[in-house]
Scaffold this motif. Structure first.
Motif, mmCIF file in Angstrom:
data_model
loop_
_atom_site.group_PDB
_atom_site.id
_atom_site.type_symbol
_atom_site.label_atom_id
_atom_site.label_comp_id
_atom_site.label_asym_id
_atom_site.label_seq_id
_atom_site.Cartn_x
_atom_site.Cartn_y
_atom_site.Cartn_z
ATOM 1 N N ARG A 134 -8.594 0.989 0.693
ATOM 2 C CA ARG A 134 -7.232 1.052 0.122
ATOM 3 C C ARG A 134 -6.980 0.997 -1.253
ATOM 4 N NH1 ARG A 134 -7.498 -1.584 4.854
ATOM 5 N NH2 ARG A 134 -6.333 -0.636 6.667
ATOM 6 N N TYR A 190 0.820 -1.213 0.124
ATOM 7 C CA TYR A 190 -0.102 -0.087 -0.034
ATOM 8 C C TYR A 190 0.879 1.094 -0.079
ATOM 9 C CZ TYR A 190 -3.732 -3.072 1.094
ATOM 10 O OH TYR A 190 -4.697 -3.994 1.233
ATOM 11 N N VAL A 233 -1.014 4.367 -0.183
ATOM 12 C CA VAL A 233 -2.121 4.784 0.898
ATOM 13 C C VAL A 233 -1.605 5.874 1.760
ATOM 14 C CG1 VAL A 233 -3.479 3.898 2.849
ATOM 15 C CG2 VAL A 233 -2.940 2.316 0.797
ATOM 16 N N TYR A 279 -6.308 3.784 -3.513
ATOM 17 C CA TYR A 279 -5.016 4.445 -3.512
ATOM 18 C C TYR A 279 -3.847 3.788 -4.225
ATOM 19 C CZ TYR A 279 -7.378 7.746 -0.305
ATOM 20 O OH TYR A 279 -8.332 8.554 -0.112
#
Lengths: 434, 437
Positions: free
Chosen positions: A384, A16, A19, A387
């Motif tokens: 998430r 991520y 994120v 992003y």
């Protein structure tokens, strides 16, 4: 153990990478999930209430009822009857926007920070204890019918619905969240009450927030505003895939000087690994349509393509043109050509760069942040994902785009609004997309 | 149920305009910079004091045609294909608007490409090619834009408004223009527009987003400092356009069934009556209050689906408009009620002090909400105020000026601009074969 935790954190961090920081999740006492992104750049707050279900919560007879019920609720409540409700809106200049799609309804509040508590109190009260006064009820009905009528009157709006009978016959999404003039004309106050009682349940709701209010304070405000919403909710079945078995075309005659055309075609559902490359591919198609239809051939002022972001999806291409036969034929050709021949890598990279600018622009808008977080949470199960698109898109090549289009694009459902006394209806045929 | 008590607490919200600095380059170009590092993007906008208001019947539509040619190739990028490719390389989003009193062009891109973005927009604004072959293609694009406009349910209403309240020169209000002019447009006409209006002293360069002041001013001067001063624009000396000589009511056919009613008056020009614009804005904000008489009479208890009464700040075509959607079968009744209401709102008793304070407060809040992002500031706020008001002084002192508005100023505004003044009314509804009036 500490090392394992660290390793997991590093792995999650790499998964991520984009994120943002400052996002927290919590649950109200009645089970309503909340996702908040603290952004302190100015005093503007954004807060979205999502009511999950969309078309799944409607029948042919109740199309538009959820929208109608929510609009009625927003006319006043027991604690904020009509005149006080309007005074509060005057005092705060709160902006309420609503959208009702196939998977959820969304009410979004945009306001100044200091007004957030009182506005949310009023919002919660209106959902739980709406006034539903007869005159206001009829006012909403008149306004809703007029809105639906205007959508029909403007060919540029209505073109999106012309092909629905062919593209999604019998499908869950055939129930229009905005309703029809016929259904809205028949709703009663009792219908509205029942709909609100059934739908305003913690299990059907999701709240997203973006703005300067800190999570702890937000939790307290939300608990006071929405904590009394009863528990429970509905389970919604998987939405069935679209099944288009042949190329189709629906032509609607209107005395308009330019024709409008939309074609819809199959696309990967949410959660499918092909959705990202498919979305990238139709964004490239968007740039190619501009180049071929507008720059090279001057057939249009407006043309674009894209893919929806629902649980089940479709790709689409749109154009307005005084030469619809040639324009549609070329539009179909652009897509077919991309399936056969991967586009130059630099064109693809250009499309990605422009998409990156769009994403960065969205980051500055609290409305967009609330929508992105909520939409991805509902449709993919994890906010998430909103992003991480660009973490993954960079790995794609232009050949991947052609391949994914080849896998998913099949028959096309065309809708056209045109003056058929100028362009004979015989000239329209569904142009093949492959 | 929780007990909720609404208490009205008047207070004054402290709002300032977006932080910005302005510098004037030697060639007359106004450079405005407003940093905001919320997101790694920069928006660069060029606002030009031109538009339909600078046109004649023979050139009506050329300001808009020119705007299209901005995107079609220049001395650095020879055609639109090269232009499109460069946009991709830099991740540029772009658009342009032509209105009656303003033309603007803007791009948004990642802040790491800021300098390249400045060069990109400089080339486009200073050296468009006006290639005849490109113009031939573009006229078809513009004709499609025109056809789309004429397909809109409100098209005939817009036309009627232009013909009645801008009767002396309706073309000065019509940015899209006339098909015959669009069809005949050629490079010499484009060059003439360029000569007159596309000069640094008639333009502003607005930079907002993830930049700092010094870097932005320095790069702007480096890139735009060589743009040659013009001094040929007649924009500031153009005559007032709006003119309503007598009470007029026009019924406009709506075959599609749309219902809409509007009543218009001449309003104060920001050039000649800038002081009247502040009470006008406070007054318009008062009328938007849903808890007050105007809304209650006409929407809550009346036939309107929505309603507004407001002043539109302009130099040449400032108007005061009351308008709203109505069910088509109640359009005539709605007009009668609106006209009665307009009579009433000329009385000072129509307004209460608390409401006036609220109206001011709403204007402050509106500005905060309207300028959420750096792009909003670069595209929506600053170009408008720079062109219409002639500088950003009006914009930066706006809140203080509103604060000073007294109820007596509103009475004076109404006395000057509405009481016993001729008005033009328009009713859009299906006429079922009746003659238009």
């Amino acid at each position: 153990m500490k090392n394992i935790c660290l390793a997991i954190a590093v792995l999650l961090g790499s998964l991520y990478a984009s994120v943002p920081e400052g996002v927290e999740e919590f649950t109200l006492s009645n089970g309503i999930p909340v996702i908040t992104r603290t952004i302190e750049n100015n005093e503007i707050e954004g807060l979205s209430l999502f009511i999950i279900g969309g078309s799944s919560a409607l029948t042919e007879e109740t199309q538009g009822l959820e929208r109608f019920a929510l609009e009625c609720a927003m006319m006043g409540s027991e604690a904020f009857p009509g005149i006080q409700w309007r005074e509060l809106m005057d005092r705060t200049q709160a902006e309420w926007t609503s959208s009702f799609n196939y998977d959820y309804s969304r009410y979004h509040l945009r306001c100044i920070r200091e007004d957030l508590p009182i506005l949310l109190s009023a919002f919660g009260n209106s959902l739980l204890n709406p006034e539903l006064e007869e005159q206001a009820f009829e006012q909403v009905r008149t306004s809703t019918i007029q809105d639906l009528q205007e959508k029909y009157n403007d060919p540029d709006s209505w073109i999106w619905f012309v092909t629905n009978d062919a593209f999604m016959p019998g499908h869950t999404y055939r129930q229009l969240p905005d309703g029809t003039v016929e259904t809205v004309s028949g709703f009663t106050i009792e219908d509205v009450s029942n709909m609100l009682e059934e739908r305003i349940r913690s299990g059907n709701l999701l709240i997203t927030h973006a703005g300067p209010t800190q999570p702890q304070e937000l939790r307290s405000i939300l608990e006071q505003a929405f904590g009394d919403i009863p528990e429970g909710g509905q389970e919604y079945p998987q939405v069935e895939p679209f099944t288009v078995h042949t190329d189709t075309i629906a032509v609607q005659h209107r005395e308009v000087p330019t024709a409008y055309a939309v074609v819809k075609f199959n696309a990967p559902p949410q959660g499918h690994e092909d959705l990202l490359p498919f979305s990238a591919a139709v964004t490239v198609v968007n740039d190619l349509l501009w180049q071929v239809l507008r720059t090279d051939n001057a057939l249009t002022y407006a043309t674009f393509s894209g893919a929806t972001n629902y649980r089940e999806n479709w790709g689409y291409m749109y154009i307005s043109s005084p030469q619809p036969v040639l324009a549609c034929s070329l539009m179909a050709g652009v897509l077919a050509d991309l399936i056969e021949n991967p586009v130059d890598e630099d064109i693809f990279r250009g499309t990605i760069e422009k998409s990156r600018t769009i994403e960065n622009l969205r980051a500055a808008s609290k409305d967009n942040q609330c929508w992105m977080i909520g939409n991805f949470e509902i449709c993919t199960g994890d906010w998430r994902n909103a992003y991480t698109v660009f973490d993954n898109i960079s790995e794609l090549s232009s050949a991947d785009l052609s391949a994914v289009l080849d896998r998913w694009v099949g028959y096309g459902a065309w809708g056209i609004i045109a003056d058929t006394t100028v362009v004979s209806v015989d000239q329209f045929q569904p142009w093949s997309l492959k | 149920m929780k007990a909720l008590i609404l208490i009205f607490i008047p207070f004054v919200l402290s709002v300032t305009a977006a932080d910005f600095e302005t510098r004037l380059l030697d060639n007359g170009l106004t450079v405005i910079v407003s940093p905001d590092d919320t997101s790694p993007v920069v928006t660069i906008c060029i606002a030009v004091k031109t538009g339909a208001t600078c046109e004649t019947p023979e050139t009506n539509g050329l300001a808009h045609f020119y705007e299209h040619m901005f995107f079609k190739g220049n001395e650095a990028l020879p055609d639109q294909t090269a232009y499109n490719r460069r946009m991709g390389e830099l991740g540029i989003l772009q658009n342009g608007y032509t209105s009656a009193e303003k033309v603007q062009y803007f791009i948004t891109l990642g802040s790491e490409n800021f300098q390249d973005g400045l060069e990109f927009i400089f080339d486009a604004i200073t050296s468009p090619l006006f290639d005849m072959e490109e113009m031939e293609r573009e006229r078809e694009v513009i004709m499609n834009e025109y056809e789309r406009n004429t397909s809109h349910p409100f098209w005939h209403l817009w036309l009627a408004q232009e013909q009645v309240i801008f009767a002396d020169a309706p073309w000065r209000q019509s940015a899209i223009g006339i098909p015959a002019v669009i069809q005949a447009a050629a490079p010499p006409a484009m060059h003439a527009f360029q000569q007159h209006y596309y000069t640094p002293d008639n333009s502003a360069l607005i930079i907002t987003g993830d930049v700092d002041y010094e870097e932005a001013f320095e790069l702007a001067e480096e890139q735009f400092g060589g743009w040659e001063y013009g001094g040929r624009s007649d924009y500031d000396s153009l005559p007032l356009l709006i003119s309503i000589e007598r009470d007029t009511t026009v019924f406009v056919d709506s075959p599609s069934g749309t219902g809409y009613v509007s009543v218009m008056y001449e309003g104060p020009s920001i050039s000649t009556h800038p002081g009247d614009s502040y009470p006008a804005d406070v007054w318009g904000s008062y009328l938007s209050l849903m808890s007050r008489e105007f809304y209650t009479d006409l929407v809550t208890n009346g036939p309107f689906i929505n309603i507004y009464g407001s002043y539109y700040t302009q130099r040449f075509s400032p108007s005061i408009t009351f308008a709203g959607m109505v069910p088509p079968d109640r359009a005539e009744e709605a007009l009668d009620l609106l006209l009665e209401e307009i009579q009433q709102l000329q009385s000072p008793d129509y307004y209460d002090e608390e409401g006036i304070a609220l109206a001011k407060e709403d204007l402050y809040r509106h500005r905060i909400l309207a300028e959420e992002t750096s792009r909003d500031v670069a595209v929506e706020s600053m170009p408008f105020w720079w062109v219409v008001a002639g500088s950003l002084d009006y914009y930066s002192t706006y809140q203080d000026s509103l604060e000073a508005v007294e109820p007596s100023d509103i009475s004076e505004f109404l006395e000057t601009w509405i009481a016993n003044k001729p008005r033009a009314a328009f009713v859009l509804m299906p006429l079922d074969g009746e003659e238009n009036q």
